[in-house]
Write a protein that holds these residues in place. Structure first.
Motif, mmCIF file in Angstrom:
data_model
loop_
_atom_site.group_PDB
_atom_site.id
_atom_site.type_symbol
_atom_site.label_atom_id
_atom_site.label_comp_id
_atom_site.label_asym_id
_atom_site.label_seq_id
_atom_site.Cartn_x
_atom_site.Cartn_y
_atom_site.Cartn_z
ATOM 1 N N ILE A 57 31.342 -18.897 -48.807
ATOM 2 C CA ILE A 57 32.595 -19.645 -48.707
ATOM 3 C C ILE A 57 33.739 -18.756 -49.175
ATOM 4 C CG2 ILE A 57 33.836 -21.680 -49.513
ATOM 5 C CD1 ILE A 57 30.942 -22.892 -49.940
ATOM 6 N N GLU A 58 34.772 -18.719 -48.356
ATOM 7 C CA GLU A 58 35.936 -17.905 -48.680
ATOM 8 C C GLU A 58 36.647 -18.466 -49.912
ATOM 9 O OE1 GLU A 58 38.217 -17.363 -44.956
ATOM 10 O OE2 GLU A 58 39.661 -16.451 -46.338
ATOM 11 N N GLN A 59 37.121 -17.575 -50.746
ATOM 12 C CA GLN A 59 37.802 -18.008 -51.973
ATOM 13 C C GLN A 59 39.080 -17.205 -52.161
ATOM 14 O OE1 GLN A 59 36.447 -20.128 -54.428
ATOM 15 N NE2 GLN A 59 34.364 -20.363 -53.621
ATOM 16 N N VAL A 60 40.054 -17.806 -52.809
ATOM 17 C CA VAL A 60 41.262 -17.064 -53.200
ATOM 18 C C VAL A 60 40.914 -16.269 -54.458
ATOM 19 C CG1 VAL A 60 43.676 -17.215 -53.868
ATOM 20 C CG2 VAL A 60 42.692 -18.936 -52.322
ATOM 21 N N PRO A 61 41.064 -14.943 -54.418
ATOM 22 C CA PRO A 61 40.693 -14.139 -55.597
ATOM 23 C C PRO A 61 41.779 -14.199 -56.669
ATOM 24 C CG PRO A 61 41.597 -12.724 -53.917
ATOM 25 C CD PRO A 61 41.574 -14.117 -53.324
ATOM 26 N N PRO A 62 41.440 -13.809 -57.896
ATOM 27 C CA PRO A 62 42.477 -13.657 -58.925
ATOM 28 C C PRO A 62 43.382 -12.474 -58.578
ATOM 29 C CG PRO A 62 40.362 -12.881 -59.724
ATOM 30 C CD PRO A 62 40.109 -13.488 -58.383
ATOM 31 N N LYS A 63 44.454 -12.324 -59.324
ATOM 32 C CA LYS A 63 45.414 -11.253 -59.044
ATOM 33 C C LYS A 63 44.721 -9.888 -58.992
ATOM 34 C CE LYS A 63 50.035 -9.775 -59.968
ATOM 35 N NZ LYS A 63 50.994 -9.326 -60.960
ATOM 36 N N PHE A 64 43.865 -9.641 -59.977
ATOM 37 C CA PHE A 64 43.131 -8.375 -59.996
ATOM 38 C C PHE A 64 41.632 -8.617 -60.122
ATOM 39 C CE2 PHE A 64 47.262 -7.274 -61.971
ATOM 40 C CZ PHE A 64 47.701 -6.360 -61.024
ATOM 41 N N LEU A 65 40.850 -7.777 -59.460
ATOM 42 C CA LEU A 65 39.406 -7.697 -59.694
ATOM 43 C C LEU A 65 39.121 -6.239 -60.054
ATOM 44 C CD1 LEU A 65 38.113 -9.961 -56.779
ATOM 45 C CD2 LEU A 65 37.762 -10.393 -59.227
ATOM 46 N N LYS A 92 39.573 -11.032 -46.540
ATOM 47 C CA LYS A 92 38.790 -12.174 -46.996
ATOM 48 C C LYS A 92 37.990 -11.823 -48.253
ATOM 49 C CE LYS A 92 38.105 -14.161 -42.376
ATOM 50 N NZ LYS A 92 39.430 -14.760 -42.350
ATOM 51 N N PHE A 93 37.877 -12.788 -49.139
ATOM 52 C CA PHE A 93 37.089 -12.640 -50.367
ATOM 53 C C PHE A 93 36.100 -13.786 -50.482
ATOM 54 C CE2 PHE A 93 38.995 -9.168 -52.748
ATOM 55 C CZ PHE A 93 40.130 -8.943 -52.002
ATOM 56 N N TYR A 94 34.945 -13.476 -51.037
ATOM 57 C CA TYR A 94 33.899 -14.477 -51.223
ATOM 58 C C TYR A 94 33.364 -14.361 -52.643
ATOM 59 C CZ TYR A 94 34.078 -13.689 -46.207
ATOM 60 O OH TYR A 94 34.519 -13.514 -44.920
ATOM 61 N N LEU A 95 32.922 -15.506 -53.172
ATOM 62 C CA LEU A 95 32.326 -15.526 -54.509
ATOM 63 C C LEU A 95 30.859 -15.910 -54.355
ATOM 64 C CD1 LEU A 95 32.781 -15.340 -57.566
ATOM 65 C CD2 LEU A 95 33.565 -17.707 -57.518
ATOM 66 N N ALA A 96 29.964 -14.996 -54.699
ATOM 67 C CA ALA A 96 28.523 -15.263 -54.569
ATOM 68 C C ALA A 96 28.066 -16.279 -55.611
ATOM 69 C CB ALA A 96 27.735 -13.965 -54.710
ATOM 70 N N ASP A 97 26.872 -16.848 -55.393
ATOM 71 C CA ASP A 97 26.288 -17.844 -56.310
ATOM 72 C C ASP A 97 26.360 -17.394 -57.764
ATOM 73 O OD1 ASP A 97 25.491 -19.129 -54.010
ATOM 74 O OD2 ASP A 97 23.373 -18.568 -54.173
ATOM 75 N N ASN A 98 26.273 -16.096 -57.983
ATOM 76 C CA ASN A 98 26.160 -15.585 -59.360
ATOM 77 C C ASN A 98 27.454 -15.013 -59.912
ATOM 78 O OD1 ASN A 98 26.294 -13.347 -57.769
ATOM 79 N ND2 ASN A 98 24.620 -12.262 -58.773
ATOM 80 N N GLY A 99 28.589 -15.292 -59.245
ATOM 81 C CA GLY A 99 29.864 -14.893 -59.818
ATOM 82 C C GLY A 99 30.360 -13.515 -59.414
ATOM 83 N N VAL A 100 29.569 -12.797 -58.591
ATOM 84 C CA VAL A 100 30.024 -11.497 -58.090
ATOM 85 C C VAL A 100 30.979 -11.732 -56.920
ATOM 86 C CG1 VAL A 100 29.294 -9.359 -56.948
ATOM 87 C CG2 VAL A 100 27.924 -10.286 -58.823
ATOM 88 N N TRP A 101 32.126 -11.047 -56.952
ATOM 89 C CA TRP A 101 33.094 -11.142 -55.848
ATOM 90 C C TRP A 101 32.752 -10.134 -54.762
ATOM 91 C CZ3 TRP A 101 37.002 -14.618 -55.011
ATOM 92 C CH2 TRP A 101 37.281 -15.488 -56.064
ATOM 93 N N LEU A 102 32.926 -10.559 -53.521
ATOM 94 C CA LEU A 102 32.568 -9.717 -52.382
ATOM 95 C C LEU A 102 33.750 -9.608 -51.429
ATOM 96 C CD1 LEU A 102 29.179 -11.536 -51.617
ATOM 97 C CD2 LEU A 102 29.455 -9.436 -52.952
ATOM 98 N N THR A 103 33.917 -8.429 -50.844
ATOM 99 C CA THR A 103 34.898 -8.255 -49.775
ATOM 100 C C THR A 103 34.427 -7.113 -48.881
ATOM 101 O OG1 THR A 103 37.280 -8.178 -49.313
ATOM 102 C CG2 THR A 103 36.444 -6.617 -50.951
ATOM 103 N N GLY A 104 34.973 -7.053 -47.680
ATOM 104 C CA GLY A 104 34.461 -6.079 -46.706
ATOM 105 C C GLY A 104 34.709 -4.634 -47.090
ATOM 106 N N THR A 105 35.969 -4.297 -47.244
ATOM 107 C CA THR A 105 36.356 -2.947 -47.669
ATOM 108 C C THR A 105 37.630 -3.073 -48.494
ATOM 109 O OG1 THR A 105 37.733 -2.651 -45.700
ATOM 110 C CG2 THR A 105 35.496 -1.740 -45.600
ATOM 111 N N VAL A 106 37.908 -2.059 -49.288
ATOM 112 C CA VAL A 106 39.162 -2.034 -50.040
ATOM 113 C C VAL A 106 39.887 -0.731 -49.702
ATOM 114 C CG1 VAL A 106 40.248 -2.072 -52.312
ATOM 115 C CG2 VAL A 106 38.142 -3.384 -51.932
ATOM 116 N N PRO A 107 40.935 -0.800 -48.864
ATOM 117 C CA PRO A 107 41.706 0.413 -48.564
ATOM 118 C C PRO A 107 42.307 1.001 -49.840
ATOM 119 C CG PRO A 107 42.255 -1.361 -47.025
ATOM 120 C CD PRO A 107 41.407 -1.972 -48.103
ATOM 121 N N ASN A 108 42.445 2.322 -49.878
ATOM 122 C CA ASN A 108 42.863 2.988 -51.120
ATOM 123 C C ASN A 108 44.236 2.533 -51.635
ATOM 124 O OD1 ASN A 108 44.405 4.289 -49.241
ATOM 125 N ND2 ASN A 108 43.341 6.261 -49.421
#
Ligand code: HQG
Length: 182
Positions: A92-100, A160-176
């Motif tokens: 499920i897509e989630q709004v991430p915090p300002k920084f991860l 897009k950002f996702y939060l896994a069952d265990n609290g790890v945040w996931l995203t496809g790629t992070v441009p520099n």
């Protein structure tokens, strides 16, 4: 000792539930689930002694909640970290915090500065909610370094950002351009 045995079982479960289910002749469904009894049977048939009690002990003692048991108690999956193409969890897509934060090793920094964060074998880049967790992740690869990710800005720009069952945040790629290196 018990701790060591559970650690070994946890690694085995990570291996078959994230990377190589075919190694013990199981198939994961698209959401990553497999019947627990089937997993136990197949593990034992492939020389890895496994019981329901061991699995529950691994889950109970794990700091990271790597595995999830379904509400009906019949199925198990890895919460995140997959590389197998059998699985495509509809997180499920989630709004991430300002920084991860992303913990990595210093030897990867030049490449990350050039290419940004890429998932390589896994399906996603893994991000942590705090610097301490990221530091622990980074240590797995060598001398750790923690990068700050402008996650909310990325989200606002359509990533897009996702939060896994265990609290790890996931995203496809992070441009520099969304990484802070200091
Ligand atoms: C690096 C653990 C060069 C990236 C953790 C990382 C996590 C680049 C490595 C989960 C790069 C991949 C995942 C680039 C990224 N150039 N290196 N452009 N972009 N990298 O193990 O995030 O204990 O696949 O920094 O807690 O370390 O297994 O990912 O160092 O949640 O449950 O490439 O694994 O959980 O390594 O860890 P990994 P990760 P478990």
């Amino acid at each position: 000792n018990m701790k060591k045995q559970l650690d070994k079982k946890s690694k085995f479960l990570s291996y078959v539930l994230r990377h190589q289910p075919e190694a013990i002749g199981i198939t994961l469904n698209i959401e990553g689930w497999v019947d627990i009894n089937k997993l136990i049977l197949q593990a034992n048939q492939h020389g890895e002694s496994m019981t329901r009690e061991l699995i529950e002990e691994v889950i109970k003692t794990s700091d990271k909640k790597r595995f999830t048991i379904s509400d009906d108690g019949l199925k198990i999956r890895a919460a995140q970290g997959h590389s197998t193409q059998q699985v495509k969890i509809n997180h499920i897509e989630q709004v991430p915090p300002k920084f991860l934060y992303h913990g990595t090793a210093t030897r990867f920094i030049d490449s990350i500065k050039e290419k940004g964060l890429i998932a390589s074998d896994r399906h996603y880049v893994h991000l942590s909610i705090d610097e301490q967790t990221a530091n622990t992740v980074g240590k797995r690869h060598g001398k750790p370094i923690v990068l700050k990710v402008k996650s909310l800005l990325m989200y606002q720009q359509g990533f897009k950002f996702y939060l896994a069952d265990n609290g790890v945040w996931l995203t496809g790629t992070v441009p520099n351009t969304f990484l802070i290196f200091d």
